[in-house]
Motif scaffolding. Structure first.
Motif, PDB file in Angstrom:
ATOM      1  N   SER A  67      13.775 -27.212 -96.179  1.00 60.18           N
ATOM      2  CA  SER A  67      12.985 -28.026 -96.204  1.00 60.18           C
ATOM      3  C   SER A  67      12.952 -28.934 -97.326  1.00 60.18           C
ATOM      4  CB  SER A  67      11.527 -28.470 -95.371  1.00 60.18           C
ATOM      5  OG  SER A  67      11.360 -29.814 -95.062  1.00 60.18           O
TER       6      SER A  67
ATOM      7  N   GLY B 219       7.426 -26.259 -92.799  1.00 61.46           N
ATOM      8  CA  GLY B 219       8.003 -25.961 -94.330  1.00 61.46           C
ATOM      9  C   GLY B 219       7.306 -24.729 -94.211  1.00 61.46           C
TER      10      GLY B 219
ATOM     11  N   ALA C  44       0.222 -34.416 -91.836  1.00 63.26           N
ATOM     12  CA  ALA C  44       1.513 -33.358 -92.011  1.00 63.26           C
ATOM     13  C   ALA C  44       2.981 -33.447 -91.895  1.00 63.26           C
ATOM     14  CB  ALA C  44       0.880 -32.571 -93.666  1.00 63.26           C
TER      15      ALA C  44
ATOM     16  N   GLY D 182       5.814 -30.968-101.631  1.00 60.86           N
ATOM     17  CA  GLY D 182       5.194 -31.157-101.599  1.00 60.86           C
ATOM     18  C   GLY D 182       3.573 -31.296-101.607  1.00 60.86           C
TER      19      GLY D 182
ATOM     20  N   THR E 134       3.575 -25.740 -88.536  1.00 58.80           N
ATOM     21  CA  THR E 134       5.017 -26.945 -89.377  1.00 58.80           C
ATOM     22  C   THR E 134       6.096 -26.390 -89.621  1.00 58.80           C
ATOM     23  OG1 THR E 134       4.582 -27.138 -92.131  1.00 58.80           O
ATOM     24  CG2 THR E 134       3.436 -28.052 -90.613  1.00 58.80           C
TER      25      THR E 134
ATOM     26  N   ASP F 126       7.845 -28.328 -99.215  1.00 59.57           N
ATOM     27  CA  ASP F 126       6.947 -27.752 -98.771  1.00 59.57           C
ATOM     28  C   ASP F 126       5.589 -27.937 -97.325  1.00 59.57           C
ATOM     29  OD1 ASP F 126       4.882 -25.311 -98.067  1.00 59.57           O
ATOM     30  OD2 ASP F 126       5.966 -24.658 -99.630  1.00 59.57           O
ATOM     31  N   TRP F 127       5.352 -28.237 -96.387  1.00 57.52           N
ATOM     32  CA  TRP F 127       4.867 -28.745 -95.074  1.00 57.52           C
ATOM     33  C   TRP F 127       3.602 -28.448 -95.451  1.00 57.52           C
ATOM     34  CZ3 TRP F 127       5.513 -34.090 -95.014  1.00 57.52           C
ATOM     35  CH2 TRP F 127       6.631 -35.004 -95.215  1.00 57.52           C
ATOM     36  N   ARG F 128       3.401 -27.215 -95.897  1.00 61.84           N
ATOM     37  CA  ARG F 128       2.293 -26.259 -95.564  1.00 61.84           C
ATOM     38  C   ARG F 128       1.745 -26.888 -97.233  1.00 61.84           C
ATOM     39  NH1 ARG F 128       2.623 -19.793 -95.311  1.00 61.84           N
ATOM     40  NH2 ARG F 128       3.347 -20.112 -97.690  1.00 61.84           N
TER      41      ARG F 128
ATOM     42  N   SER G  78      11.931 -33.167 -89.988  1.00 59.48           N
ATOM     43  CA  SER G  78      12.682 -31.724 -90.215  1.00 59.48           C
ATOM     44  C   SER G  78      14.390 -31.693 -90.054  1.00 59.48           C
ATOM     45  CB  SER G  78      11.792 -30.884 -88.811  1.00 59.48           C
ATOM     46  OG  SER G  78      12.084 -31.204 -87.449  1.00 59.48           O
TER      47      SER G  78
ATOM     48  N   ASP H 151       6.376 -33.458 -90.972  1.00 58.09           N
ATOM     49  CA  ASP H 151       7.267 -32.645 -90.507  1.00 58.09           C
ATOM     50  C   ASP H 151       8.598 -32.159 -89.357  1.00 58.09           C
ATOM     51  OD1 ASP H 151       9.240 -29.960 -90.789  1.00 58.09           O
ATOM     52  OD2 ASP H 151       6.918 -28.786 -90.177  1.00 58.09           O
TER      53      ASP H 151
ATOM     54  N   ARG I  23      10.331 -22.340 -95.648  1.00 61.68           N
ATOM     55  CA  ARG I  23      10.120 -23.356 -97.052  1.00 61.68           C
ATOM     56  C   ARG I  23      11.564 -23.475 -97.548  1.00 61.68           C
ATOM     57  NH1 ARG I  23       5.196 -21.267 -99.867  1.00 61.68           N
ATOM     58  NH2 ARG I  23       4.095 -19.760 -99.042  1.00 61.68           N
TER      59      ARG I  23
END
Length: 355
Positions: free
Chosen positions: A20, A13, A92, A119, A11, A23-25, A100, A96, A17
């Motif tokens: 965004s 993120g 996720a 996140g 992603t 934080d998609w991770r 985004s 994202d 990071r």
């Protein structure tokens, strides 16, 4: 129930990071860690479920095409069968990709901290949903972000067991719904970009700091009008954002209702126990303990359930009065999509279309 999971795409993120709001991770990792395990299923039964779900997506979409007249000439492709953590990671990544541009706004020294907090919160929501989602077509998911159909095998097995309905019938029924969604986005070539643009307008406005300040200024008047709103999301909107929200809500109601109509209309020749499944599934949607119901209400899931019923009623009415070809006029362009008011009054849409 363990399912071989496809590798989720990285992603945005993960690579940047600070760009965004979310934080998609971390959202994916949090959701996958928190999600409850699925039902305990004998290995042979699990393998049968996975194999059938993958194969039935091809057969199901063929039936959907025959009923709707959409998708002629497109390849018939199997879906991906996943477990709950894999669905969280895929969701996720898809969110994202969808948001985004709109969420790439957070800057400054505290941006990473704020993104991490968002996140974690998003991951908690995804973990809750992951035990309930039977499947989905994500038009922005997959390794190439061009679309991916996912079926969550543990949830399909758990729902089928709880309702005590024939396993293969139920799996086909679920596949019919999700394949209808895939066909909506693959056969209607403009729909994916239109949906993404509208989401960007809505989310971008909500993420804008000036928009939030404007919200605070309007809050007293907005609260006075809360009884006229369908859900809390509408409190957080300017008039321009509310117009976008209305278009997205109408579109979502149409897509979900159309899929619900199709999965039943394909008929007992394909799903012999369809009437029993629909009756028990409708009752299951109403269930849950107090905490579950509160969470569903906060997450808008109860409103989503109403969308199924309202969209299906719109579809049934239009098909009954104009035929499937007449209904398919909704897919001509964004201008032919029903409005939120027309969803509740299908005859108004029929009159506008000259039908």
């Amino acid at each position: 129930m363990t399912v071989q999971s496809p590798k989720s795409p990285e992603t945005a993120g993960e690579t940047d990071r600070t760009r965004s709001v979310v934080d998609w991770r971390l959202a994916a990792a949090t959701g996958a860690f928190l999600v409850r395990s699925g039902p305990v299923v004998p290995r042979a039964e699990a393998e049968t479920a996975v194999t059938e779900l993958r194969e039935l997506t091809v057969e199901a979409e063929a039936h959907v095409r025959e009923l709707t007249g959409l998708g002629d000439g497109l390849p018939l492709l199997p879906g991906e069968v996943v477990d709950r953590p894999a669905w969280v990671r895929s969701a996720a990544a898809g969110l994202d990709a969808l948001t985004s541009k709109a969420l790439a706004r957070e800057k400054g020294p505290f941006a990473p901290v704020l993104a991490a907090g968002a996140g974690v919160q998003t991951g908690v929501v995804l973990s809750f949903l992951a035990s309930r989602v039977l499947g989905q077509y994500d038009p922005f998911g997959g390794p190439d972000k061009e679309g991916q159909l996912l079926l969550v095998a543990p949830n399909v097995v758990a729902a089928q067991r709880a309702m005590n309905v024939p396993a293969k019938d139920f799996r086909m029924w679920v596949c019919l719904h999700e394949c209808t969604h895939r066909l909506q986005f693959t056969a209607v070539t403009w729909l994916r970009d239109y949906f993404a643009d509208e989401v960007e307008r809505l989310v971008g406005g909500l993420a804008d700091a000036d928009g939030f300040g404007d919200l605070l200024g309007r809050l007293p008047d907005t609260i006075k009008d809360v009884k006229n709103r369908r859900n809390l999301a509408e409190l957080f909107q300017s008039p321009q954002q509310r117009a976008v929200f209305d278009r997205l809500l109408a579109l979502s109601t149409l897509l979900e209702g159309h899929a619900d109509y199709v999965m039943d209309a394909v008929g007992p020749a394909v799903v012999p126990s369809v009437a029993t499944i629909r009756g028990r599934f409708t009752e299951r949607r109403k269930g849950g303990g107090l905490l579950d119901r509160v969470l569903r209400s906060l997450l808008g899931i109860d409103a989503k359930i109403r969308q199924y019923a309202e969209g299906a009623a719109f579809t049934r009415h239009v098909v009954a009065h104009a035929g499937m070809d007449g209904f398919n006029a909704v897919w001509t362009s964004p201008n032919t999509l029903p409005t939120r008011a027309e969803i509740a009054d299908p005859d108004a849409w029929l009159r506008r279309m000259g039908r």
